[in-house]
Design an enzyme around this catalytic site. Structure first.
Site, PDB file in Angstrom:
ATOM      1  N   ASP A  97     -20.481  21.005 -15.153  1.00 46.78           N
ATOM      2  CA  ASP A  97     -19.579  20.711 -14.048  1.00 46.78           C
ATOM      3  C   ASP A  97     -18.211  20.236 -14.526  1.00 46.78           C
ATOM      4  O   ASP A  97     -17.187  20.699 -14.054  1.00 46.78           O
ATOM      5  CB  ASP A  97     -20.216  19.669 -13.086  1.00 46.78           C
ATOM      6  CG  ASP A  97     -20.730  18.419 -13.799  1.00 46.78           C
ATOM      7  OD1 ASP A  97     -20.587  18.299 -15.034  1.00 46.78           O
ATOM      8  OD2 ASP A  97     -21.290  17.541 -13.099  1.00 46.78           O
ATOM      9  N   ASP A 131     -15.379  15.589 -19.533  1.00 48.52           N
ATOM     10  CA  ASP A 131     -14.715  14.283 -19.429  1.00 48.52           C
ATOM     11  C   ASP A 131     -14.421  13.776 -20.842  1.00 48.52           C
ATOM     12  O   ASP A 131     -13.388  14.114 -21.417  1.00 48.52           O
ATOM     13  CB  ASP A 131     -15.629  13.346 -18.622  1.00 48.52           C
ATOM     14  CG  ASP A 131     -15.038  11.969 -18.418  1.00 48.52           C
ATOM     15  OD1 ASP A 131     -13.828  11.801 -18.631  1.00 48.52           O
ATOM     16  OD2 ASP A 131     -15.786  11.035 -18.049  1.00 48.52           O
ATOM     17  N   LYS A 190     -27.883  18.086 -13.338  1.00 47.47           N
ATOM     18  CA  LYS A 190     -27.879  18.757 -12.066  1.00 47.47           C
ATOM     19  C   LYS A 190     -26.467  19.209 -11.671  1.00 47.47           C
ATOM     20  O   LYS A 190     -26.293  20.048 -10.800  1.00 47.47           O
ATOM     21  CB  LYS A 190     -28.407  17.794 -10.990  1.00 47.47           C
ATOM     22  CG  LYS A 190     -29.770  17.230 -11.264  1.00 47.47           C
ATOM     23  CD  LYS A 190     -30.059  16.122 -10.254  1.00 47.47           C
ATOM     24  CE  LYS A 190     -31.151  15.234 -10.739  1.00 47.47           C
ATOM     25  NZ  LYS A 190     -31.262  14.020  -9.881  1.00 47.47           N
ATOM     26  N   GLY A 191     -25.475  18.627 -12.315  1.00 50.35           N
ATOM     27  CA  GLY A 191     -24.094  18.798 -11.872  1.00 50.35           C
ATOM     28  C   GLY A 191     -23.595  20.237 -11.830  1.00 50.35           C
ATOM     29  O   GLY A 191     -22.793  20.597 -10.973  1.00 50.35           O
ATOM     30  N   ARG A 248     -23.357  15.490  -4.094  1.00 47.03           N
ATOM     31  CA  ARG A 248     -23.428  16.779  -4.805  1.00 47.03           C
ATOM     32  C   ARG A 248     -23.308  17.951  -3.841  1.00 47.03           C
ATOM     33  O   ARG A 248     -22.860  19.023  -4.210  1.00 47.03           O
ATOM     34  CB  ARG A 248     -24.767  16.910  -5.549  1.00 47.03           C
ATOM     35  CG  ARG A 248     -24.945  15.962  -6.722  1.00 47.03           C
ATOM     36  CD  ARG A 248     -26.156  16.401  -7.543  1.00 47.03           C
ATOM     37  NE  ARG A 248     -26.673  15.351  -8.390  1.00 47.03           N
ATOM     38  CZ  ARG A 248     -26.211  15.053  -9.605  1.00 47.03           C
ATOM     39  NH1 ARG A 248     -25.216  15.732 -10.125  1.00 47.03           N
ATOM     40  NH2 ARG A 248     -26.755  14.083 -10.317  1.00 47.03           N
ATOM     41  N   ASP A 258     -21.663  14.065  -8.718  1.00 43.86           N
ATOM     42  CA  ASP A 258     -22.238  12.972  -7.934  1.00 43.86           C
ATOM     43  C   ASP A 258     -21.605  11.622  -8.233  1.00 43.86           C
ATOM     44  O   ASP A 258     -20.999  11.403  -9.287  1.00 43.86           O
ATOM     45  CB  ASP A 258     -23.740  12.861  -8.214  1.00 43.86           C
ATOM     46  CG  ASP A 258     -24.016  12.294  -9.607  1.00 43.86           C
ATOM     47  OD1 ASP A 258     -23.497  12.859 -10.597  1.00 43.86           O
ATOM     48  OD2 ASP A 258     -24.722  11.264  -9.713  1.00 43.86           O
ATOM     49  N   LYS A 273     -10.914  17.167 -17.481  1.00 43.62           N
ATOM     50  CA  LYS A 273     -10.001  16.035 -17.270  1.00 43.62           C
ATOM     51  C   LYS A 273      -8.971  16.005 -18.393  1.00 43.62           C
ATOM     52  O   LYS A 273      -9.339  16.072 -19.568  1.00 43.62           O
ATOM     53  CB  LYS A 273     -10.780  14.707 -17.273  1.00 43.62           C
ATOM     54  CG  LYS A 273     -11.579  14.478 -16.009  1.00 43.62           C
ATOM     55  CD  LYS A 273     -12.166  13.071 -15.976  1.00 43.62           C
ATOM     56  CE  LYS A 273     -13.209  12.959 -14.889  1.00 43.62           C
ATOM     57  NZ  LYS A 273     -13.869  11.648 -14.851  1.00 43.62           N
ATOM     58  N   PHE A 289     -11.893   9.898 -11.034  1.00 39.85           N
ATOM     59  CA  PHE A 289     -13.295  10.133 -10.721  1.00 39.85           C
ATOM     60  C   PHE A 289     -13.407  11.075  -9.528  1.00 39.85           C
ATOM     61  O   PHE A 289     -12.792  10.855  -8.492  1.00 39.85           O
ATOM     62  CB  PHE A 289     -14.020   8.810 -10.437  1.00 39.85           C
ATOM     63  CG  PHE A 289     -15.502   8.987 -10.335  1.00 39.85           C
ATOM     64  CD1 PHE A 289     -16.278   9.183 -11.478  1.00 39.85           C
ATOM     65  CD2 PHE A 289     -16.134   9.009  -9.097  1.00 39.85           C
ATOM     66  CE1 PHE A 289     -17.641   9.387 -11.383  1.00 39.85           C
ATOM     67  CE2 PHE A 289     -17.496   9.203  -8.995  1.00 39.85           C
ATOM     68  CZ  PHE A 289     -18.264   9.393 -10.146  1.00 39.85           C
TER      69      PHE A 289
END
Ligand code: IMP
Ligand code: MG
Length: 201
Positions: free
Chosen positions: A126, A129, A68-69, A191, A185, A157, A178
């Protein structure tokens, strides 16, 4: 105290600390603003224009958004790709475990039914990482024989990682911290925030 009493008190203590941990879940108080809406809009507009120019000679670009990000970012980005028609597809992955801030096992849903053969594909997520999500999804997309495939992320990141391939299109590079908001989220919360927030040290 006999050993059964000690065991019972130990279990009770563990149960209490587990509940306390649950109650002390992160709230917006634990975060501070990192990028405001205007800044995000400016970066995404620039990125969209770049992508638009890169694909202008093609008859269409197929975006595959990772739900969903990527939902808000993909929606903003596709409206800034003005020089090439866009086809929008989506898949869903989840990699974060129970505690919300540490990665768990990756699952990919919805990719098997997409026909991407001969398409110019842009995978949109999104955040990059560890890179495991994008790397695994890219491998599966490549197996579908697209004409080309690249990836775009809102955030990358800066950290050492074993995955070598990084996204071609990045709106912001950030420290290894984070973040929440604009699709990102913490345990399904935050979100909807228009800005991006970072966890306080
Ligand atoms: P990766 O596979 O480690 O690159 O992680 C990708 C996914 O983990 C992203 O699509 C996010 O859903 C989630 N993720 C990674 N870092 C963060 C973060 O800082 N905040 C919220 N979600 C994150
Ligand atoms: Mg997530």
């Amino acid at each position: 105290m006999n050993s059964r009493v000690i065991l019972a008190s130990l279990i009770a203590f563990q149960a209490t600390s587990y509940c306390m941990e649950d109650k002390s879940d992160l709230t917006l108080e634990d975060f501070k603003p990192l990028f405001l809406r205007e800044h995000i809009t400016a970066r995404v507009t620039g990125l969209g224009a770049r992508i638009s120019n890169d694909y202008v000679r093609h008859d269409r670009l197929t975006i595959v958004a990772i739900m969903k990000g990527a939902f808000p970012f993909a929606a903003d980005l596709m409206r800034k790709i003005e020089k090439v028609p866009v086809v929008f597809e989506y898949i869903q992955t989840s990699s974060y475990g129970q505690n919300g801030t540490e990665p768990g096992k990756l699952t990919i849903v919805g990719l098997d039914k997409l026909n991407l053969e001969g398409q110019h594909v842009l995978l949109v997520d999104d955040i990059f990482d560890t890179g495991e999500t994008i790397s695994k999804v890219l491998a599966q997309i490549r197996a579908k024989k697209p004409a080309s495939v690249r990836s775009a992320v809102l955030l990358l990141k800066n950290k050492p990682r074993s995955v070598k391939e990084v996204p071609e299109y990045v709106a912001f590079q950030i420290e290894d911290q984070f973040v929440i908001g604009n699709g990102l989220d913490y345990k399904e919360k935050f979100r909807e925030l228009p800005d991006i927030w970072v966890k306080k040290d």
